[in-house]
Enzyme design. Structure first.
Site, mmCIF file in Angstrom:
data_model
loop_
_atom_site.group_PDB
_atom_site.id
_atom_site.type_symbol
_atom_site.label_atom_id
_atom_site.label_comp_id
_atom_site.label_asym_id
_atom_site.label_seq_id
_atom_site.Cartn_x
_atom_site.Cartn_y
_atom_site.Cartn_z
ATOM 1 N N GLU A 444 6.079 -6.381 -11.089
ATOM 2 C CA GLU A 444 7.380 -6.064 -10.454
ATOM 3 C C GLU A 444 7.715 -4.586 -10.598
ATOM 4 O O GLU A 444 8.868 -4.220 -10.781
ATOM 5 C CB GLU A 444 8.517 -6.903 -11.063
ATOM 6 C CG GLU A 444 8.376 -8.380 -10.921
ATOM 7 C CD GLU A 444 7.969 -8.785 -9.539
ATOM 8 O OE1 GLU A 444 8.306 -8.075 -8.573
ATOM 9 O OE2 GLU A 444 7.287 -9.806 -9.414
HETATM 10 C C1 LIG Z 1 -0.151 -11.530 -14.190
HETATM 11 C C2 LIG Z 1 0.221 -10.777 -12.954
HETATM 12 C C3 LIG Z 1 1.031 -11.386 -12.005
HETATM 13 C C4 LIG Z 1 1.349 -10.710 -10.822
HETATM 14 N N1 LIG Z 1 2.066 -11.350 -9.849
HETATM 15 C C5 LIG Z 1 2.178 -10.774 -8.615
HETATM 16 C C6 LIG Z 1 2.707 -11.501 -7.516
HETATM 17 O O1 LIG Z 1 3.149 -12.641 -7.644
HETATM 18 N N2 LIG Z 1 2.714 -10.908 -6.304
HETATM 19 C C7 LIG Z 1 2.235 -9.649 -6.105
HETATM 20 O O2 LIG Z 1 2.255 -9.174 -4.976
HETATM 21 N N3 LIG Z 1 1.737 -8.927 -7.139
HETATM 22 C C8 LIG Z 1 1.693 -9.457 -8.378
HETATM 23 N N4 LIG Z 1 1.154 -8.745 -9.423
HETATM 24 C C9 LIG Z 1 0.748 -7.367 -9.209
HETATM 25 C C10 LIG Z 1 1.632 -6.360 -9.938
HETATM 26 O O3 LIG Z 1 2.909 -6.326 -9.362
HETATM 27 C C11 LIG Z 1 0.910 -4.999 -9.920
HETATM 28 O O4 LIG Z 1 -0.210 -5.124 -10.767
HETATM 29 C C12 LIG Z 1 1.809 -3.873 -10.351
HETATM 30 O O5 LIG Z 1 2.799 -3.642 -9.380
HETATM 31 C C13 LIG Z 1 1.061 -2.566 -10.595
HETATM 32 O O6 LIG Z 1 0.186 -2.280 -9.560
HETATM 33 P P1 LIG Z 1 -1.344 -1.949 -9.873
HETATM 34 O O7 LIG Z 1 -1.869 -2.980 -10.797
HETATM 35 O O8 LIG Z 1 -2.067 -1.760 -8.591
HETATM 36 O O9 LIG Z 1 -1.301 -0.586 -10.657
HETATM 37 P P2 LIG Z 1 -1.328 0.884 -10.017
HETATM 38 O O10 LIG Z 1 -0.396 0.953 -8.896
HETATM 39 O O11 LIG Z 1 -2.743 1.262 -9.745
HETATM 40 O O12 LIG Z 1 -0.760 1.753 -11.226
HETATM 41 C C14 LIG Z 1 -1.570 2.111 -12.368
HETATM 42 C C15 LIG Z 1 -0.750 3.038 -13.287
HETATM 43 O O13 LIG Z 1 -0.415 4.227 -12.580
HETATM 44 C C16 LIG Z 1 0.997 4.440 -12.568
HETATM 45 N N5 LIG Z 1 1.379 4.957 -11.247
HETATM 46 C C17 LIG Z 1 1.012 4.529 -10.023
HETATM 47 N N6 LIG Z 1 1.571 5.282 -9.067
HETATM 48 C C18 LIG Z 1 2.316 6.202 -9.691
HETATM 49 C C19 LIG Z 1 3.143 7.289 -9.261
HETATM 50 N N7 LIG Z 1 3.339 7.547 -7.970
HETATM 51 N N8 LIG Z 1 3.762 8.029 -10.198
HETATM 52 C C20 LIG Z 1 3.610 7.776 -11.512
HETATM 53 N N9 LIG Z 1 2.839 6.800 -11.973
HETATM 54 C C21 LIG Z 1 2.201 6.014 -11.089
HETATM 55 C C22 LIG Z 1 1.608 3.059 -12.821
HETATM 56 O O14 LIG Z 1 2.883 3.177 -13.424
HETATM 57 C C23 LIG Z 1 0.581 2.430 -13.751
HETATM 58 O O15 LIG Z 1 0.839 2.844 -15.069
HETATM 59 C C24 LIG Z 1 0.874 -9.383 -10.626
HETATM 60 C C25 LIG Z 1 0.075 -8.775 -11.599
HETATM 61 C C26 LIG Z 1 -0.268 -9.454 -12.741
HETATM 62 C C27 LIG Z 1 -1.178 -8.776 -13.735
#
Ligand SMILES: Cc1cc2nc3c(=O)[nH]c(=O)nc-3n(C[C@H](O)[C@H](O)[C@H](O)COP(=O)(O)OP(=O)(O)OC[C@H]3O[C@@H](n4cnc5c(N)ncnc54)[C@H](O)[C@@H]3O)c2cc1C
Length: 606
Positions: A444
């Site tokens: 989220e």
């Molecule tokens: C158990 C679980 C349940 C989930 N449930 C859902 C669901 O129901 N539906 C759904 O759609 N998704 C779901 N997700 C996905 C989740 O919302 C994402 O994993 C999360 O939003 C982070 O995205 P990412 O993993 O791609 O990380 P990334 O976007 O790759 O981010 C990696 C790191 O980089 C940082 N970062 C990225 N961009 C920036 C920026 N512009 N400036 C500064 N820092 C930045 C982030 O803060 C983080 O620390 C779930 C994930 C898990 C693990």
């Protein structure tokens, strides 16, 4: 062994003494139906369900996890039965509109219900929680046909919902979404693509699953402006809601995770699945924000729940476990040693958990009242008022989501610490709280992303409008209570912290004009600073209410004294954390930004 007791006394204190929910419901025109007798009965029933049914299943879910077989997912033992009981007892529809089969009770009652569920068994609560988000999205953005077909069975609990945003290449940056939506017959679209990490994407609890999916139409603009929102059911249905065909959306696998084992986290494959547009073309992200905001406030509950459960687990252990003697003189001479709870450092840990759990609950209930007012304005078609409450809630949402999950995780870790080595051992249940809570700062929107939303979008781009409005509330409270002798030790530091918050905001805004990296380098410290100040405001409100109860002798003495002492602890030992955040957030970005990228790689490769 852990136990869970719903915090009914604290719920009563907040809803009756601190905020006066009855007056709030009167002002919404609900005074006739939503009386104290009704709310008490509902909260007591919910407490029993959470304590007796959901909490015992929390451990089962952790140990068994979900099982994946031939594109089907089976939830842990007893979970489906609990879901059926929940549906039969009408909990799904508590705050849903009556026209769709709900009970039409205020959203705030649903929030209090969700807090008990989320503390007793967060992973189980994710199934109805995601459905609720899907229902809210359909309610606000769906057309009449979609609402009448899909909402009643979801309100009943026969169907559930999901939120399908994340793809392998993007989670935070949804502008990169690739899932395709190709126009097909009439109003339908063929949806093709892969979504990952989809919570409740597949399971055995309901007969149908309604996926709310972000996808892109051919030739749509690049980035977030070209994303639309679709409803994709697992089984297509007639207008009357009878199941027709298995749609082309399948679960390909489930993730093995650090925690929340009972919640299915699915890789979903959309194979020319039939989908229907929700809202306008290319307005998907706007509509999806309804879902995300519901989910973000929902996730803050996971943080509060972690603090509460860790506290409830820590206190009896600290009282029973004997270790050495108190530095200020033996407290239990009849025993071989004094209990852990006599030691200042153990008390520091317990009081930190208590302060975060109860302070977070007060913040949440305040937000819940705003949500009630926002829904009322929506029902009355008062767009200006709706937007005002939406902005107010929008300002608090990143603080609730990120600050309360960070502090929730801290509380969970402290719980493990109180148990010493035993905290690390599965049998005691404390390590499960840590593992389960860890995800809350990631999904989220990570803490980093919430912080950018708060400082960049809500405060700076919003020209500090909602910030100033929130400050005006604080100022009013301060001026009302500054002359009360008992409140002086809280009001003075609250006032100082509030002005420091404003001063820091202005300085960051000034510096950001010259260097844009200032926003990103300050944001997480800014968010934590904001969280500590907002929580201080609510602790001052609670202390004030507790003094009122004590003075009038109507309240429970010990309860009120414990509130007042926890407030004192918060102001003396937690609020000063803002000083280090203040210094850090005002530092120039240079020490973060000057190291060339290749030097990071050098260090990483040794
Ligand atoms: C158990 C679980 C349940 C989930 N449930 C859902 C669901 O129901 N539906 C759904 O759609 N998704 C779901 N997700 C996905 C989740 O919302 C994402 O994993 C999360 O939003 C982070 O995205 P990412 O993993 O791609 O990380 P990334 O976007 O790759 O981010 C990696 C790191 O980089 C940082 N970062 C990225 N961009 C920036 C920026 N512009 N400036 C500064 N820092 C930045 C982030 O803060 C983080 O620390 C779930 C994930 C898990 C693990």
């Amino acid at each position: 062994m852990l136990r869970y007791k719903a915090p009914l006394a604290d719920i009563k204190f907040l809803t009756e003494t601190v905020f006066d929910f009855q007056e709030h419901y009167q002002s919404l025109g609900l005074g006739e139906t939503v009386n104290k007798e009704l709310t008490d009965t509902i909260f007591e029933h919910c407490a029993k369900f959470c304590e007796n049914v959901l909490f015992p299943l929390n451990r089962v879910g952790d140990e068994e996890g979900c099982r994946f077989e031939e594109r089907q997912v089976f939830t842990p033992s007893g979970w489906k039965q609990a879901y059926e009981q929940y549906a039969q007892d009408g909990w799904h529809g508590l705050s849903a509109p009556e026209e769709f089969g709900g009970q039409g009770l205020p959203l705030s009652m649903g929030v209090i219900k969700s807090e008990m569920i989320g503390t007793a068994n967060w992973s189980w609560g994710m199934y109805p929680g995601l459905s609720l988000g899907a229902m809210n999205t359909l309610f606000l953005h769906g057309d009449d046909q979609q609402k009448s077909t899909y909402l009643p069975p979801m309100v009943e609990g026969r169907w559930s919902g999901t939120m399908c945003l994340t793809e392998p290449q993007c989670g935070t940056d949804l502008g990169q979404v690739k899932t395709k939506a190709v126009p097909s017959d009439g109003n339908t679209y063929k949806i093709t693509g892969t979504k990952i990490f989809i919570s409740s994407g597949e399971h055995d609890m309901t007969e149908n699953i309604i996926h709310i999916v972000l996808a892109r139409l051919p030739n749509s603009p690049k980035g977030t402006k070209g994303i639309s929102l679709f409803l994709v059911p697992k089984f297509t249905v007639t207008e009357q809601g009878e199941l027709v065909d298995r749609n082309g959306v399948y679960c390909d696998s489930i993730e093995k995770k650090m925690g929340i084992h009972g919640s299915s986290t699915c890789v979903m494959s959309f194979e020319e699945a039939e989908g229907y547009l929700i809202g306008e073309v290319n307005q998907g992200l706007h509509c999806m924000f309804t879902f995300m905001n519901t989910a973000r406030i929902g996730t803050s509950i996971q943080g509060i729940g972690a603090s509460e459960l860790a506290y409830q687990g820590s206190v009896p252990y600290a009282a029973d476990r004997m270790s050495m003697r108190s530095l200020s003189g033996t407290k239990h001479p009849e025993k071989a040693a004094d209990s852990l709870i006599v030691h200042p450092d153990v008390r520091r840990m317990l009081l930190t958990q208590k302060a975060f759990a109860e302070g977070g609950r007060a913040m949440l209930y305040h937000a819940a009242m705003l949500a009630d007012k926002m829904m009322k304005a929506h029902e009355e078609g008062n767009q200006a008022l709706y937007e005002q409450y939406d902005d107010e809630l929008g300002f608090l949402t990143p603080v609730l989501k990120a600050f309360l999950t960070e502090t929730g995780y801290e509380s969970a870790n402290l719980g493990m610490q109180v148990y010493g080595g035993h905290g690390f051992i599965k049998e005691w249940g404390m390590e499960q709280i840590v593992r389960d809570a860890r995800i809350s700062t990631l999904y989220e929107g990570t803490t980093g992303v919430q912080a950018l939303d708060l400082l960049g979008r809500k405060v700076l781009l919003g020209k500090m409008k909602t910030f100033n409005e929130f400050m005006a509330q604080m100022k009013e409270f301060i001026s009302q209570h500054k002359n009360k002798k008992q409140m002086k030790p809280l009001i003075k530091p609250l006032k100082k912290a509030m002005w420091k918050w404003r001063w820091a905001t202005l300085r960051i805004a000034f510096k950001a004009n010259k260097d844009r990296d200032m926003v990103g380098s300050a944001s997480v410290d800014y968010l934590m600073f904001s969280g500590y100040v907002v929580m201080a405001y609510f602790w001052a409100k609670m202390a004030n209410a507790a003094y009122g109860e004590l003075n009038s002798c109507t309240g429970q003495k010990a309860f009120c004294e414990s509130k007042i002492q926890t407030a004192a602890f918060y102001f003396e030992r937690i609020l000063p954390r803002i000083e280090s955040h203040y210094k850090t957030m005002l530092a120039k970005p240079d020490s973060l930004m000057t190291l060339p990228e290749e030097h990071f790689l050098l260090a990483a490769h040794g």
